[in-house]
Design an enzyme around this catalytic site. Sequence first.
Site, short mmCIF file in Angstrom:
data_model
loop_
_atom_site.label_atom_id
_atom_site.label_comp_id
_atom_site.label_asym_id
_atom_site.label_seq_id
_atom_site.Cartn_x
_atom_site.Cartn_y
_atom_site.Cartn_z
N ALA A 12 73.14 6.38 57.73
CA ALA A 12 72.11 5.80 58.61
C ALA A 12 72.59 5.83 60.06
CB ALA A 12 71.81 4.37 58.18
N THR A 93 85.90 16.21 63.68
CA THR A 93 87.00 17.17 63.69
C THR A 93 88.18 16.57 62.93
OG1 THR A 93 86.24 17.90 65.86
CG2 THR A 93 88.47 18.55 65.23
N ALA A 163 68.08 16.31 70.07
CA ALA A 163 69.06 15.95 71.10
C ALA A 163 68.97 14.45 71.31
CB ALA A 163 68.74 16.68 72.40
N CYS A 275 78.65 16.29 69.29
CA CYS A 275 78.47 17.57 68.59
C CYS A 275 79.07 18.81 69.26
CB CYS A 275 76.99 17.81 68.37
SG CYS A 275 76.27 16.60 67.25
N GLN A 277 81.56 19.74 71.32
CA GLN A 277 82.98 20.06 71.20
C GLN A 277 83.37 20.27 69.73
OE1 GLN A 277 85.84 18.53 73.80
NE2 GLN A 277 87.20 17.86 72.18
N LYS A 278 82.95 19.35 68.89
CA LYS A 278 83.37 19.44 67.48
C LYS A 278 82.80 20.69 66.81
CE LYS A 278 80.34 16.71 64.66
NZ LYS A 278 79.72 17.70 63.80
N LYS A 338 75.15 10.87 78.12
CA LYS A 338 73.98 11.32 78.86
C LYS A 338 73.03 10.13 78.98
CE LYS A 338 71.09 14.04 76.43
NZ LYS A 338 70.47 14.81 75.32
N1 LIG Z 1 74.27 12.91 66.79
C1 LIG Z 1 73.56 14.01 67.01
O1 LIG Z 1 72.93 14.17 68.04
C2 LIG Z 1 73.49 15.08 65.95
C3 LIG Z 1 72.52 16.09 66.09
C4 LIG Z 1 72.45 17.07 65.10
C5 LIG Z 1 73.31 17.05 64.03
N2 LIG Z 1 74.27 16.06 63.93
C6 LIG Z 1 75.14 16.08 62.75
O2 LIG Z 1 74.66 15.11 61.82
C7 LIG Z 1 75.75 14.50 61.12
C8 LIG Z 1 75.69 12.99 61.28
O3 LIG Z 1 75.83 12.70 62.66
P1 LIG Z 1 75.56 11.22 63.24
O4 LIG Z 1 75.67 11.34 64.72
O5 LIG Z 1 74.32 10.69 62.63
O6 LIG Z 1 76.84 10.46 62.61
P2 LIG Z 1 77.08 8.88 62.51
O7 LIG Z 1 78.54 8.70 62.48
O8 LIG Z 1 76.24 8.17 63.54
O9 LIG Z 1 76.45 8.48 61.07
C9 LIG Z 1 77.01 8.83 59.85
C10 LIG Z 1 76.84 7.65 58.89
O10 LIG Z 1 77.21 8.06 57.58
C11 LIG Z 1 77.74 6.92 56.89
N3 LIG Z 1 78.48 7.36 55.70
C12 LIG Z 1 79.62 8.08 55.62
N4 LIG Z 1 79.96 8.28 54.33
C13 LIG Z 1 79.01 7.68 53.57
C14 LIG Z 1 78.80 7.55 52.17
N5 LIG Z 1 79.63 8.10 51.28
N6 LIG Z 1 77.73 6.86 51.74
C15 LIG Z 1 76.87 6.30 52.63
N7 LIG Z 1 77.02 6.39 53.95
C16 LIG Z 1 78.07 7.08 54.44
C17 LIG Z 1 78.59 6.25 57.94
O11 LIG Z 1 78.86 4.90 57.63
C18 LIG Z 1 77.73 6.44 59.21
O12 LIG Z 1 76.92 5.29 59.45
C19 LIG Z 1 77.02 15.13 61.67
O13 LIG Z 1 77.39 16.21 60.85
C20 LIG Z 1 76.57 15.66 63.03
O14 LIG Z 1 77.34 16.77 63.45
C21 LIG Z 1 74.35 15.08 64.87
#
Ligand SMILES: NC(=O)c1ccc[n+]([C@@H]2O[C@H](COP(=O)([O-])OP(=O)(O)OC[C@H]3O[C@@H](n4cnc5c(N)ncnc54)[C@H](O)[C@@H]3O)[C@@H](O)[C@H]2O)c1
Length: 461
Positions: A12, A93, A163, A275, A277-278, A338
């Site tokens: 979430a 990463t 984004a 995102c 950099q990683k 940003k």
């Molecule tokens: N943030 C962005 O703008 C963006 C955009 C596109 C793609 N992404 C990709 O989406 C993915 C998630 O990014 P994010 O920014 O939402 O990450 P985030 O860290 O905000 O959220 C990930 C959530 O997953 C939960 N989690 C981890 N393991 C779990 C499990 N086993 N069961 C239940 N919950 C679990 C964590 O507690 C955390 O709340 C990444 O791979 C990221 O690269 C992010």
Amino acid sequence: MNLPKKICCIGAGYVGGPTMAMIAAKCPSIRVDVVDINSHRIAAWNSDDLPVYEPGLFEVVSEARGKNLFFSTEVEERVADADIIFVAVGTPTKTYGMGAGRAADLCYIESAARMIAKVCKGPKIIVEKSTIPVRTAEALHAILSANSESGKFQVLSNPEFLAEGTAIADLQNPDRILIGGEKTEAGDAAVETLVSVYNQWIPRERILTTNLWSSELSKLVANAFLAQRISSINSISALCETTGADVDEVARAIGMDSRIGPKFLKASVGFGGSCFQKDILNLVYLCAHFGLPEVSAYWESVIKMNDWQKSRFTEKIVKTLFNTVSGKRIAIWGFAFKKDTNDTRESAAIYICKDLLLEGAHVALYDPCVPETLIHEDLRYVGVPDEVIEKQLTVCASCEEAAERAHGVAVLTEWDEFLQVDFDQVLKEMYKPAFLFDGRNLLDHAALEKKGFSVYAIGKG
Ligand SMILES: NC(=O)c1ccc[n+]([C@@H]2O[C@H](COP(=O)([O-])OP(=O)(O)OC[C@H]3O[C@@H](n4cnc5c(N)ncnc54)[C@H](O)[C@@H]3O)[C@@H](O)[C@H]2O)c1
């Protein structure tokens, strides 16, 4: 095609919360559960104070929450009950072992896959929403089929292109939706089921379907190309400063070429966010892994240029302030990576504040959205000792307060409200010469110079 009845999303976060809220709002007949092991995050999603700040998000969540959108920590129950399971956990990463500092750490993906395999009985569609290395679906499939009774899992790749800061608009009206699946009858059927969900509000011609590997790789490549444009214009900003050219004028001139286009050509203090950099590091690692060192080095240079741009900005502040900032108060406006987000992951501000603090500066920081606890946490994470944070950092309630008795002001995030600051008041309260370092080329530099500020802006000769 029949719509699925129940969707569950594991994770979430910045992606899982907003994307599922949009699906729930657009598909009232589908029950959407968002689950997370972090109970604080889930409690916040169930409150009026959402854990993610995004313009318009609260309205979308409020529309569906409690009707067909639910946030809970009942991970196994909700997963077991769903037809489609999105996996939107973090893929940071790796910080240890093989590939440390480059490869993606897939431990959260793997543990989610093992849990899905353990609790699910019937046929399920598993959707990779997280950004992952190409061919991760293969590993997911291997874990799922080796650990489940039914073995009836279809793994799809459906990377997220939103984004932060414009997530709701991006989800409402995306340039495209990408869905990759196995090229078999069952794979095609799973792809069509997911297409039917998005097709509730997105025209079919904007929903692309590809093979799994193209979809997985396209996400990494999209981020690499976007970041590359920023590093390219930032490299030119340094040349502009030494030649008397103006980087905004250059960007405008080249951006009007329809082959180049105007977006992502804004010079700045450097890109941040969770995102870019990683994902580039991940690409760099993959290229090296597949025996392509030249391709790997090419993409690594995008990161090197970004690091250089951040340190160049701090050096400019120190040199301008007569080669020392020790004991001087520097106002920092903006800490988020940003505007319109409370996300600080990999924000350029973290590294600039760190360098200034370690140079002995007193940093007076204001950001409209980032809480003080997170600022402390971020600085501690990059190695700023606790006693330095305690003695040399003040988190302020406004730009004006931060600028009181400051030797310099640095703009590090392009928040709109910085345009409304009372600059006469700021000037009055600052030490003279009053230096202003605009790391986002946000302000009206000519007007500020006329008032009496000494302005340094990125890429202005
Ligand atoms: N943030 C962005 O703008 C963006 C955009 C596109 C793609 N992404 C990709 O989406 C993915 C998630 O990014 P994010 O920014 O939402 O990450 P985030 O860290 O905000 O959220 C990930 C959530 O997953 C939960 N989690 C981890 N393991 C779990 C499990 N086993 N069961 C239940 N919950 C679990 C964590 O507690 C955390 O709340 C990444 O791979 C990221 O690269 C992010």
